[in-house]
Design a protein around this motif. Sequence first.
Motif: not given
Length: 344
Positions: A30-34, A75-76, A82-87, A203-206
């Motif tokens: 949930r937090a990542d999806l936010e 990404a995990r 899960v960084t900003e580019p992943v979001a 996976s790439r951006y993580g």
Amino acid sequence: VSRAPHRFFDERVSGERVSDELPPVLEPVRADLERVGAAYARLLSEVSHRTGEVVQPAALFTGKRLRPALTCLAARFGERGVTEPVAQVAAIVEMIHTATLVHDDVLDGAEVRRKVATLNSRWGNDLAVLAGDVLFAKAYLAAARLEDRFASRYLAEVVGEVLEGEIHQDLVSRNPDLGEAEYRAIVRGKTAALYEAALVVGSRYGGAPEALGRTLGRYGHHVGMAFQIVDDRLDVTGDEATVGKTLGRDLSEGKTTLPLILWLQARPAAERAEARALLEAAWDDEERARLLARRLAADGALRAADAVALSEIEHAVVCLEALPAGPDRTLLHRIAHYVVARVR
Ligand code: FPP
Ligand code: MG
């Protein structure tokens, strides 16, 4: 130009309630999806006010958020997580997906999507096509702004694959001889390619090793195949209120989907001509289409299609064995089963 903010996940848009129901299986992300939701809202907020009015209802298509969840989970497995580019890349994939649905609803003449009115039913086909293009343009711009060119290049290829799938589907419409292999090639393009992409970019951006990204991508491919097979099966028997979109159009559009293919194949020689005649009649006659749908259920063709979807899930699960064990892998396992649980 006024830049009115547009909201994505949890606000009222145009006075309509946006469903914020997250499938329980996705609760752990949930937090990542936010974060993804915030990135998506920022992308949409770059649309000018007047264009925004037309595009905005697409923000109501909150859907199940499977692809963004898969991007974040992939990404995990990387060192950065899960960084900003992943979001951002998750939001980009979701926006591309939404754009394809906006166009798909024009092609299919669908009135309802994700429990709300489609853009074509609100604005007509011309504006809906343009609105879909706006979403594409925003997604590509955001991809071009990422730290490297990977997403730009790769997602451009994937969109090409989606289009090939759609064109292939159109070229074989009203073809009772379509076989399972060709059906699978169509599904690979129109759906599984973008599912795979959701995991590969995550996976790439993580920061995950490339080999892990490929494994996650294969898992995504199989989950996507299963998803579309289930979707095609629900088109025959699903309840529009539960599924949240216009159903029962595949037959009248001449789409030869898996239940039909398996049903035709299983007819004894003596019944083949009659079966084909019923299918051909069903393209133009709703009464015959309803009869055919009942036959597909009674003759076990829906169950046979479900079994194919399940075997895709089994392949997806096998891919997971190559990943480090832990809660993220368990969640990928659960999501794979959730995708096929829709038929039950
Ligand atoms: C849903 O299929 C549609 C897709 C999975 C992809 C549609 C893609 C396009 C129309 C191409 C769009 C344009 C570009 C530039 C990529 P469906 O109709 O079987 O499922 P549904 O029941 O959800 O409508
Ligand atoms: Mg459609």
